[in-house]
Design a protein around this motif. Structure first.
Motif, mmCIF file in Angstrom:
data_model
loop_
_atom_site.group_PDB
_atom_site.id
_atom_site.type_symbol
_atom_site.label_atom_id
_atom_site.label_comp_id
_atom_site.label_asym_id
_atom_site.label_seq_id
_atom_site.Cartn_x
_atom_site.Cartn_y
_atom_site.Cartn_z
ATOM 1 N N SER A 116 -17.203 -52.924 -69.185
ATOM 2 C CA SER A 116 -16.512 -51.775 -68.577
ATOM 3 C C SER A 116 -15.530 -52.235 -67.505
ATOM 4 O O SER A 116 -14.400 -51.734 -67.427
ATOM 5 C CB SER A 116 -17.534 -50.805 -67.978
ATOM 6 O OG SER A 116 -18.390 -50.293 -68.971
ATOM 7 N N LEU A 117 -15.954 -53.202 -66.691
ATOM 8 C CA LEU A 117 -15.059 -53.714 -65.655
ATOM 9 C C LEU A 117 -13.894 -54.488 -66.258
ATOM 10 O O LEU A 117 -12.787 -54.464 -65.722
ATOM 11 C CB LEU A 117 -15.842 -54.602 -64.682
ATOM 12 C CG LEU A 117 -16.869 -53.884 -63.803
ATOM 13 C CD1 LEU A 117 -17.597 -54.875 -62.908
ATOM 14 C CD2 LEU A 117 -16.199 -52.805 -62.951
ATOM 15 N N LYS A 144 -16.980 -46.013 -64.462
ATOM 16 C CA LYS A 144 -18.245 -45.634 -63.833
ATOM 17 C C LYS A 144 -19.136 -44.865 -64.806
ATOM 18 O O LYS A 144 -20.369 -45.033 -64.806
ATOM 19 C CB LYS A 144 -17.976 -44.795 -62.580
ATOM 20 C CG LYS A 144 -17.327 -45.579 -61.461
ATOM 21 C CD LYS A 144 -17.339 -44.837 -60.144
ATOM 22 C CE LYS A 144 -16.520 -43.574 -60.194
ATOM 23 N NZ LYS A 144 -16.436 -42.906 -58.868
ATOM 24 N N TYR A 157 -24.873 -49.290 -69.135
ATOM 25 C CA TYR A 157 -25.142 -50.493 -68.327
ATOM 26 C C TYR A 157 -24.377 -51.726 -68.817
ATOM 27 O O TYR A 157 -24.773 -52.853 -68.532
ATOM 28 C CB TYR A 157 -26.654 -50.797 -68.287
ATOM 29 C CG TYR A 157 -27.465 -49.675 -67.689
ATOM 30 C CD1 TYR A 157 -27.533 -49.516 -66.301
ATOM 31 C CD2 TYR A 157 -28.132 -48.782 -68.503
ATOM 32 C CE1 TYR A 157 -28.280 -48.470 -65.749
ATOM 33 C CE2 TYR A 157 -28.873 -47.729 -67.966
ATOM 34 C CZ TYR A 157 -28.935 -47.584 -66.589
ATOM 35 O OH TYR A 157 -29.655 -46.547 -66.039
ATOM 36 N N ILE A 210 -20.620 -47.381 -67.356
ATOM 37 C CA ILE A 210 -21.632 -48.221 -66.705
ATOM 38 C C ILE A 210 -22.916 -47.432 -66.484
ATOM 39 O O ILE A 210 -24.025 -47.924 -66.707
ATOM 40 C CB ILE A 210 -21.097 -48.776 -65.364
ATOM 41 C CG1 ILE A 210 -19.993 -49.798 -65.618
ATOM 42 C CG2 ILE A 210 -22.227 -49.419 -64.555
ATOM 43 C CD1 ILE A 210 -19.271 -50.244 -64.365
ATOM 44 N N THR A 226 -21.862 -53.419 -67.784
ATOM 45 C CA THR A 226 -21.024 -53.524 -66.591
ATOM 46 C C THR A 226 -19.825 -54.437 -66.810
ATOM 47 O O THR A 226 -18.691 -54.078 -66.481
ATOM 48 C CB THR A 226 -21.854 -54.051 -65.410
ATOM 49 O OG1 THR A 226 -22.972 -53.195 -65.208
ATOM 50 C CG2 THR A 226 -21.013 -54.098 -64.141
ATOM 51 N N TYR A 227 -20.062 -55.620 -67.353
ATOM 52 C CA TYR A 227 -18.973 -56.590 -67.498
ATOM 53 C C TYR A 227 -17.892 -56.068 -68.434
ATOM 54 O O TYR A 227 -16.697 -56.210 -68.166
ATOM 55 C CB TYR A 227 -19.525 -57.915 -68.015
ATOM 56 C CG TYR A 227 -20.458 -58.600 -67.044
ATOM 57 C CD1 TYR A 227 -20.018 -58.991 -65.787
ATOM 58 C CD2 TYR A 227 -21.783 -58.843 -67.388
ATOM 59 C CE1 TYR A 227 -20.868 -59.605 -64.884
ATOM 60 C CE2 TYR A 227 -22.651 -59.468 -66.494
ATOM 61 C CZ TYR A 227 -22.192 -59.834 -65.244
ATOM 62 O OH TYR A 227 -23.043 -60.436 -64.357
#
Length: 218
Positions: A187-188, A175, A182, A178, A184-185
């Motif tokens: 980090s996930l 979190k 930003y 991200i 996101t991909y």
């Protein structure tokens, strides 16, 4: 485009987060197993009053979210003059939640033991607690293993909410990254890999352990 440079640069942060996740989870699970064993023993022994207390605890624990329990421990207890660290709150929260699930899994295993074995132990002069510890529990462990392993995995996954009380676990790292970059991909992806590295060996070990005990029973 997927940024592999980001992955290589921030992977060590997730290693640190995984260490926090494991630390919280291991001690929380140990506490949950102890609580579950005590509660299951009380229910099987049908101890008056304590049995009702255990049932109230189980219903309260299983029907309230872990996040609410953590908020009570971390933000509510200081209002009563009791201040705990975030780590202790997380461990107690996991133990409180997991204890009820462990109790039900262990109770199910204990109830599979024929009543005649308990009666025979009583005839031989063993007390209720001696009968549980020497006769019933060793046999019930085999039956309880699948449920206990499932609860261990469940509690590790539930530990993801401890980031809400500012603990830097793997979810907190994801979190945070991200929010800052930003990505996101990426980090996930790191988050999924971190949980797989933690949970997959446990799942495989649990499967092996269950098959091992099934083989020995034969």
């Amino acid at each position: 485009m997927f940024d592999w440079t980001f992955i290589s640069h921030y992977a060590p942060f997730f290693v640190s987060g995984a260490e926090m996740t494991l630390f919280i989870s291991v001690f929380g699970i140990i506490l949950a197993i102890v609580v579950g064993l005590v509660c299951a023993g009380i229910e099987i022994a049908r101890i008056p009053v304590l049995r009702q207390v255990v049932r109230v605890y189980i219903e309260l624990s299983r029907n309230t979210p872990l996040l609410v329990q953590l908020y009570f421990l971390y933000f509510g207890l200081p209002k009563l003059g009791l201040v705990w660290s975030a780590e202790l709150c997380a461990i107690v929260g996991l133990g409180f939640l997991g204890g009820s699930y462990m109790a039900e899994a262990m109770r199910g295993g204990l109830e599979t033991i024929p009543e005649v074995q308990r009666e025979s132990a009583y005839v031989l002069g063993l007390s209720k607690w001696q009968t549980l510890s020497r006769v019933v529990i060793p046999q019930a462990i085999n039956t309880s293993i699948p449920g206990v392993v499932a609860n261990v995995i469940f509690l590790i996954k539930e530990s993801s909410v401890v980031s809400a009380i500012a603990l830097a676990d793997v979810m907190y790292m994801a979190k945070d990254l991200i929010g800052m970059y930003y990505d996101t991909y990426e980090s996930l992806f790191l988050l999924i890999v971190a949980y797989l590295v933690i949970l997959l060996p446990i799942s495989l070990f649990g499967t092996w352990l269950e098959r091992r005990f099934d083989y020995e029973r034969r």
